[in-house]
Design a protein around this motif. Structure first.
Motif, PDB file in Angstrom:
ATOM      1  N   ALA A  63       0.823  -1.206   0.000  1.00  0.00           N
ATOM      2  CA  ALA A  63       0.000   0.000   0.000  1.00  0.00           C
ATOM      3  C   ALA A  63       0.854   1.252   0.000  1.00  0.00           C
ATOM      4  O   ALA A  63       0.474   2.289  -0.545  1.00  0.00           O
ATOM      5  N   ALA A  64       2.046   1.166   0.613  1.00  0.00           N
ATOM      6  CA  ALA A  64       2.912   2.335   0.707  1.00  0.00           C
ATOM      7  C   ALA A  64       3.361   2.826  -0.658  1.00  0.00           C
ATOM      8  O   ALA A  64       3.708   3.999  -0.826  1.00  0.00           O
ATOM      9  N   ALA A  65       3.353   1.944  -1.661  1.00  0.00           N
ATOM     10  CA  ALA A  65       3.825   2.339  -2.987  1.00  0.00           C
ATOM     11  C   ALA A  65       2.903   3.368  -3.628  1.00  0.00           C
ATOM     12  O   ALA A  65       3.330   4.131  -4.504  1.00  0.00           O
ATOM     13  N   ASP A 391      -5.075  13.494  15.223  1.00  0.00           N
ATOM     14  CA  ASP A 391      -4.558  12.132  15.102  1.00  0.00           C
ATOM     15  C   ASP A 391      -5.542  11.225  14.373  1.00  0.00           C
ATOM     16  O   ASP A 391      -5.138  10.330  13.621  1.00  0.00           O
ATOM     17  N   GLU A 392      -6.859  11.462  14.551  1.00  0.00           N
ATOM     18  CA  GLU A 392      -7.861  10.681  13.820  1.00  0.00           C
ATOM     19  C   GLU A 392      -7.793  10.989  12.331  1.00  0.00           C
ATOM     20  O   GLU A 392      -7.920  10.094  11.491  1.00  0.00           O
ATOM     21  N   LEU A 393      -7.603  12.263  11.998  1.00  0.00           N
ATOM     22  CA  LEU A 393      -7.521  12.645  10.598  1.00  0.00           C
ATOM     23  C   LEU A 393      -6.310  12.001   9.928  1.00  0.00           C
ATOM     24  O   LEU A 393      -6.392  11.521   8.791  1.00  0.00           O
ATOM     25  N   VAL A 394      -5.185  11.978  10.621  1.00  0.00           N
ATOM     26  CA  VAL A 394      -3.977  11.366  10.070  1.00  0.00           C
ATOM     27  C   VAL A 394      -4.226   9.899   9.743  1.00  0.00           C
ATOM     28  O   VAL A 394      -3.883   9.419   8.649  1.00  0.00           O
ATOM     29  N   ARG A 395      -4.818   9.162  10.677  1.00  0.00           N
ATOM     30  CA  ARG A 395      -5.075   7.737  10.452  1.00  0.00           C
ATOM     31  C   ARG A 395      -6.082   7.521   9.330  1.00  0.00           C
ATOM     32  O   ARG A 395      -5.914   6.637   8.482  1.00  0.00           O
ATOM     33  N   ALA A 396      -7.131   8.331   9.307  1.00  0.00           N
ATOM     34  CA  ALA A 396      -8.180   8.152   8.305  1.00  0.00           C
ATOM     35  C   ALA A 396      -7.668   8.461   6.901  1.00  0.00           C
ATOM     36  O   ALA A 396      -7.970   7.740   5.944  1.00  0.00           O
ATOM     37  N   ALA A 398      -4.655   8.172   5.839  1.00  0.00           N
ATOM     38  CA  ALA A 398      -3.751   7.101   5.414  1.00  0.00           C
ATOM     39  C   ALA A 398      -4.531   5.959   4.782  1.00  0.00           C
ATOM     40  O   ALA A 398      -4.056   5.317   3.830  1.00  0.00           O
ATOM     41  N   GLN A 399      -5.749   5.702   5.277  1.00  0.00           N
ATOM     42  CA  GLN A 399      -6.588   4.667   4.683  1.00  0.00           C
ATOM     43  C   GLN A 399      -7.050   5.045   3.280  1.00  0.00           C
ATOM     44  O   GLN A 399      -7.424   4.180   2.488  1.00  0.00           O
ATOM     45  N   HIS A 400      -7.020   6.327   2.983  1.00  0.00           N
ATOM     46  CA  HIS A 400      -7.385   6.815   1.645  1.00  0.00           C
ATOM     47  C   HIS A 400      -6.151   7.062   0.773  1.00  0.00           C
ATOM     48  O   HIS A 400      -6.261   7.668  -0.297  1.00  0.00           O
ATOM     49  N   VAL A 439      -9.944  14.443   2.171  1.00  0.00           N
ATOM     50  CA  VAL A 439     -10.395  15.162   3.366  1.00  0.00           C
ATOM     51  C   VAL A 439     -11.917  15.249   3.380  1.00  0.00           C
ATOM     52  O   VAL A 439     -12.568  15.033   4.426  1.00  0.00           O
ATOM     53  N   GLU A 440     -12.508  15.560   2.240  1.00  0.00           N
ATOM     54  CA  GLU A 440     -13.972  15.656   2.159  1.00  0.00           C
ATOM     55  C   GLU A 440     -14.614  14.308   2.495  1.00  0.00           C
ATOM     56  O   GLU A 440     -15.632  14.257   3.212  1.00  0.00           O
ATOM     57  N   LYS A 441     -14.042  13.201   2.020  1.00  0.00           N
ATOM     58  CA  LYS A 441     -14.593  11.878   2.301  1.00  0.00           C
ATOM     59  C   LYS A 441     -14.500  11.565   3.786  1.00  0.00           C
ATOM     60  O   LYS A 441     -15.453  11.050   4.385  1.00  0.00           O
ATOM     61  N   VAL A 442     -13.341  11.870   4.386  1.00  0.00           N
ATOM     62  CA  VAL A 442     -13.152  11.573   5.808  1.00  0.00           C
ATOM     63  C   VAL A 442     -14.150  12.360   6.652  1.00  0.00           C
ATOM     64  O   VAL A 442     -14.778  11.824   7.574  1.00  0.00           O
ATOM     65  N   LEU A 443     -14.324  13.635   6.332  1.00  0.00           N
ATOM     66  CA  LEU A 443     -15.265  14.461   7.113  1.00  0.00           C
ATOM     67  C   LEU A 443     -16.699  13.980   6.905  1.00  0.00           C
ATOM     68  O   LEU A 443     -17.515  14.002   7.850  1.00  0.00           O
ATOM     69  N   ALA A 444     -17.020  13.539   5.692  1.00  0.00           N
ATOM     70  CA  ALA A 444     -18.379  13.036   5.442  1.00  0.00           C
ATOM     71  C   ALA A 444     -18.628  11.734   6.218  1.00  0.00           C
ATOM     72  O   ALA A 444     -19.746  11.503   6.707  1.00  0.00           O
TER      73      ALA A 444
END
Length: 446
Positions: A63-65, A391-396, A398-400, A439-444
């Protein structure tokens, strides 16, 4: 069963020496019930091209690639030219250590000398050392220098200096009972230096660009320091020196920085290389070592270790530092990168980071529920505030597939919903669009 470096003649000579009939006989001492009685089940050898393609395919499965890096806080995703890797990886450099014998080390000594000369140009100061471990240890050594010069025991440090630097400074100076006063920043993300009390201080420490990416008034910090009889120590990102006045020209007595952005890979945050420069009047207080240019007995140009005021070489009580080495290989990579860029290239690098950061700030400010903190001019980094904890935003994100951060709440509780976003010359408008969408997806989702 042969090792590649060994010829058939090597094998025969070895077997005759040990008295074995063949290579297989070397393993007779291993009990038969634990020995493999068949060939290993491995695929046939690949050509170099095939192997590289295979490794690239494996890397794409990670995933890191596919992550897009907007992470900052001290280590940034900058482009490293191929020429840097090719030159810095030469065996003459990668196998060399301390150049104690100048007659055998002229190449390495000259490379260090050129690195020092480039750091002096970057920071607008007279003398640079052969490097330190990282930017944080460089700051600690700079403050120690100020303590020795002024014979005072207090340091005034801006809250916008990277928290890791301040933590290292506190640890580094614990043995001398240095009092460290942290000056808070204003609403625009900078320090109001005219209101700072530097009386009895050995050093006034300013960072520009700061940890938040804001541009501080180094000249004002230097004036406060000098009016109080203190030294001004400036923490400065070398990638900004192509578009900003050098700290020395603004009155800084010592300038330090992190050189990982110059020719060195991120590699999980290291290895790094600390930059350190000061004025000529403090040359005998410089930590570590300095490579100097001279002439030999025949009048030819030569290079030597000029100053080594460290505990291995003089009485420990008189040593300026416990630093006994330098980051030669990383310093050489930095010198190659700077030489490759040249003054125009360094300016272009700074301009691209400046423009890309401004573009990203404008786009992120349009996202509902978000705002870009601090109105001061900024370079390469911005502080993004959202409705969710940092910290929640950083983790979320990363999933995107997006790396941002670090989150600021741990070191600045008042910025608990904020993260750093770094925008280097590698980031494109498409990357910024991907960030905004994520960012928009995470906030939604929240």
């Amino acid at each position: 069963m042969d090792f590649v470096p060994h010829t058939s003649e090597d094998d025969r000579a070895m077997l005759e020496t040990v008295g074995a009939a063949d290579v297989a006989a070397l393993f007779d001492a291993i009990p038969g019930d634990v020995r493999l009685d068949r060939l290993l089940d491995v695929p046939p050898a690949l050509s170099e091209i095939e192997l590289l393609d295979h490794l690239a395919a494996l890397a794409r499965r990670s995933a890191a690639a596919d992550l897009v890096c907007f992470a900052g806080g001290g280590a940034y995703d900058h482009h490293v030219p191929s020429a840097v890797r090719a030159l810095a990886s030469r065996a003459e450099f990668s196998t060399s250590y301390t150049p104690y014998q100048p007659e055998l080390s002229q190449g390495v000594l000259q490379a260090i000398f050129e690195f020092q000369s480039l750091v002096c140009e970057l920071y607008g100061l007279d003398v640079a050392n052969a490097s330190l471990y990282d930017g944080a240890s460089a700051l600690a050594e700079a403050v120690n220098l100020a303590v020795r010069v002024t014979d005072r025991g207090r340091a005034v440090v801006a809250a916008t200096v990277p928290p890791a630097y301040r933590a290292v400074l506190e640890t580094y100076t614990r043995g001398i009972d240095l009092a460290i006063d942290v000056v808070p920043c204003r609403d625009d993300g900078t320090v109001g230096w005219t209101d700072v009390d530097a009386r009895d201080a050995a050093a006034v420490v300013v960072a520009s660009p700061s940890y938040f990416g804001t541009i501080e008034d180094v000249g004002a910090a230097a004036a406060v320091a000098h009016d109080a009889g203190a030294l001004c120590v400036a923490v400065s990102d070398p990638t900004a020196t192509g578009i900003l006045e050098p700290p020395g020209a603004l009155g800084a007595d010592v300038a330090v920085g992190e050189g990982i952005a110059l020719g060195n890979a991120l590699s999980y945050g290291g290895p790094a290389v600390g930059l350190f420069a000061t004025s000529a009047r403090h040359v005998r207080q410089v930590p570590g070592r300095i490579a100097g240019e001279t002439v030999d007995a025949d009048g030819r140009r030569a290079y030597v270790l000029t100053l080594q005021a460290r505990e291995q070489h003089i009485r420990r009580a008189r040593a300026t530092s416990n630093v006994c080495t330098n980051q030669t290989l990383m310093a050489i990579a930095a010198a190659v990168h700077l030489s490759w860029l040249g003054p125009d290239g360094l300016a272009r690098l700074g301009e691209l980071c400046l423009r890309n950061t401004a573009y990203a700030a404008g786009c992120l400010a349009e996202v509902a529920g978000c705002r870009v903190r601090f109105d001061a001019p900024r370079f390469k980094e911005l502080v993004l505030e959202t409705p969710v904890p940092g910290d929640e935003l950083v983790r979320a994100l990363a999933q995107h597939g997006i790396l941002v951060g670090p989150a600021l709440g741990r070191d600045y509780p008042e910025l608990e919903r904020c993260v750093l976003v770094a925008v280097t010359e590698r980031r494109t408008e498409d990357d910024v669009a991907t960030l905004v969408e994520a960012v928009e997806k995470v906030l939604a989702e929240r």
